[in-house]
Design a protein around this motif. Structure first.
Motif, PDB file in Angstrom:
ATOM      1  N   GLN A  89      -6.088  83.558  54.125  1.00 23.04           N
ATOM      2  CA  GLN A  89      -5.221  82.583  53.748  1.00 23.04           C
ATOM      3  C   GLN A  89      -3.992  82.639  54.834  1.00 23.04           C
ATOM      4  OE1 GLN A  89      -3.145  83.810  49.916  1.00 23.04           O
ATOM      5  NE2 GLN A  89      -1.394  83.081  50.379  1.00 23.04           N
ATOM      6  N   PHE A  90      -3.447  83.856  55.461  1.00 25.69           N
ATOM      7  CA  PHE A  90      -2.150  83.701  56.078  1.00 25.69           C
ATOM      8  C   PHE A  90      -2.737  83.235  57.556  1.00 25.69           C
ATOM      9  CE2 PHE A  90      -0.245  86.921  53.080  1.00 25.69           C
ATOM     10  CZ  PHE A  90       0.525  85.807  52.245  1.00 25.69           C
ATOM     11  N   SER A  91      -4.273  83.540  57.821  1.00 25.87           N
ATOM     12  CA  SER A  91      -4.739  82.727  59.097  1.00 25.87           C
ATOM     13  C   SER A  91      -4.537  81.356  59.231  1.00 25.87           C
ATOM     14  CB  SER A  91      -6.122  83.217  59.393  1.00 25.87           C
ATOM     15  OG  SER A  91      -6.067  84.742  59.413  1.00 25.87           O
ATOM     16  N   VAL A  92      -4.701  80.599  57.981  1.00 22.92           N
ATOM     17  CA  VAL A  92      -4.625  79.124  57.894  1.00 22.92           C
ATOM     18  C   VAL A  92      -3.255  78.612  58.050  1.00 22.92           C
ATOM     19  CG1 VAL A  92      -5.089  77.083  56.789  1.00 22.92           C
ATOM     20  CG2 VAL A  92      -6.756  78.925  56.866  1.00 22.92           C
ATOM     21  N   VAL A  93      -2.386  79.277  57.187  1.00 25.79           N
ATOM     22  CA  VAL A  93      -0.987  78.938  56.934  1.00 25.79           C
ATOM     23  C   VAL A  93      -0.079  80.505  57.008  1.00 25.79           C
ATOM     24  CG1 VAL A  93       0.762  78.077  55.370  1.00 25.79           C
ATOM     25  CG2 VAL A  93      -1.528  76.989  55.222  1.00 25.79           C
ATOM     26  N   PRO A  94       0.686  80.292  58.176  1.00 26.05           N
ATOM     27  CA  PRO A  94       1.040  81.876  58.321  1.00 26.05           C
ATOM     28  C   PRO A  94       2.128  81.954  57.060  1.00 26.05           C
ATOM     29  CG  PRO A  94       1.041  80.542  60.317  1.00 26.05           C
ATOM     30  CD  PRO A  94       0.592  79.666  59.334  1.00 26.05           C
ATOM     31  N   PRO A  95       2.280  83.255  56.622  1.00 25.38           N
ATOM     32  CA  PRO A  95       3.279  83.506  55.505  1.00 25.38           C
ATOM     33  C   PRO A  95       4.815  83.334  55.924  1.00 25.38           C
ATOM     34  CG  PRO A  95       2.675  85.559  56.831  1.00 25.38           C
ATOM     35  CD  PRO A  95       1.817  84.382  57.315  1.00 25.38           C
ATOM     36  N   SER A  96       5.581  83.418  55.022  1.00 22.99           N
ATOM     37  CA  SER A  96       6.933  83.270  55.142  1.00 22.99           C
ATOM     38  C   SER A  96       7.343  84.830  55.079  1.00 22.99           C
ATOM     39  CB  SER A  96       7.765  82.754  53.899  1.00 22.99           C
ATOM     40  OG  SER A  96       7.544  83.691  52.585  1.00 22.99           O
ATOM     41  N   ARG A  97       8.179  85.062  55.678  1.00 21.89           N
ATOM     42  CA  ARG A  97       8.897  86.541  55.878  1.00 21.89           C
ATOM     43  C   ARG A  97       8.576  87.097  54.367  1.00 21.89           C
ATOM     44  NH1 ARG A  97      14.555  88.528  57.867  1.00 21.89           N
ATOM     45  NH2 ARG A  97      13.756  90.659  58.842  1.00 21.89           N
ATOM     46  N   SER A  98       9.086  86.633  53.576  1.00 23.23           N
ATOM     47  CA  SER A  98       9.296  86.929  52.144  1.00 23.23           C
ATOM     48  C   SER A  98       7.860  87.370  51.773  1.00 23.23           C
ATOM     49  CB  SER A  98       9.924  86.122  51.203  1.00 23.23           C
ATOM     50  OG  SER A  98       9.725  86.630  50.010  1.00 23.23           O
ATOM     51  N   GLU A  99       6.852  86.199  51.928  1.00 29.00           N
ATOM     52  CA  GLU A  99       5.607  86.461  51.382  1.00 29.00           C
ATOM     53  C   GLU A  99       4.773  87.607  51.999  1.00 29.00           C
ATOM     54  OE1 GLU A  99       3.928  81.981  50.319  1.00 29.00           O
ATOM     55  OE2 GLU A  99       4.282  82.581  52.646  1.00 29.00           O
ATOM     56  N   ALA A 100       5.098  87.828  53.430  1.00 28.86           N
ATOM     57  CA  ALA A 100       4.451  88.917  54.164  1.00 28.86           C
ATOM     58  C   ALA A 100       4.763  90.307  53.781  1.00 28.86           C
ATOM     59  CB  ALA A 100       4.800  88.785  55.622  1.00 28.86           C
TER      60      ALA A 100
END
Length: 156
Positions: A89-100
């Protein structure tokens, strides 16, 4: 080592390596926190290396550090599936700081990682467990460190 603990050990190694991949992805995506993510990624790789070394030992099962790995294979498999999904998921759309940070905290509190921390925190009379704990002394309690980092850096 018998078949059952070997499967759990392999799954535990995979979980540590998958978490290292996830944290490396966060390192690459979130420059503001790159040092923090890099440190966690390196520690997860270190955990995997220690487990891999334990697997290579030609010792009988009774010398394997009791409590080192989560013996619930289903929980380990589930945790690995969750991390793999996050990596995709995060390889396609990098996470926000909060999501990470939320994702990392969730995974650190997951079955295998929580069990690993419990092993490190609990006293042991086992020689092999104590050696393992000494080798891993500095790379502890990722969930607590993530919580503190979130608090000190006002990450919502």
């Amino acid at each position: 080592m018998s078949e059952a603990p070997l499967k759990q050990l392999d799954e535990s190694i995979a979980l540590e390596l998958n978490l290292a991949k996830l944290y490396t992805l966060f390192h690459d995506s979130l420059s503001e926190d790159e040092d923090f993510w890099w440190q966690l990624a390196m520690e997860e790789r270190g955990h995997a290396a220690l487990l891999q070394q334990e697997k290579k030992q030609p010792q009988p099962t009774e010398f394997f550090p009791e409590g080192l790995i989560d013996l619930n294979l289903d929980e380990l498999v589930n945790a690995n599936q969750q991390v793999t999904k996050l990596i995709g998921q995060f390889s396609v759309v990098p996470p926000s700081r909060s999501e990470a940070f939320k994702a990392a905290l969730h995974m650190e509190e997951a079955a295998g990682e929580y069990h690993y921390q419990q092993f490190l925190d609990n006293p042991s009379n086992s020689y092999s467990a104590n050696i393992f704990k000494q080798l891993n002394q500095e790379d502890r309690d990722h969930a607590e460190r993530i919580k503190l980092y979130i608090k000190h850096n006002h990450i919502v």
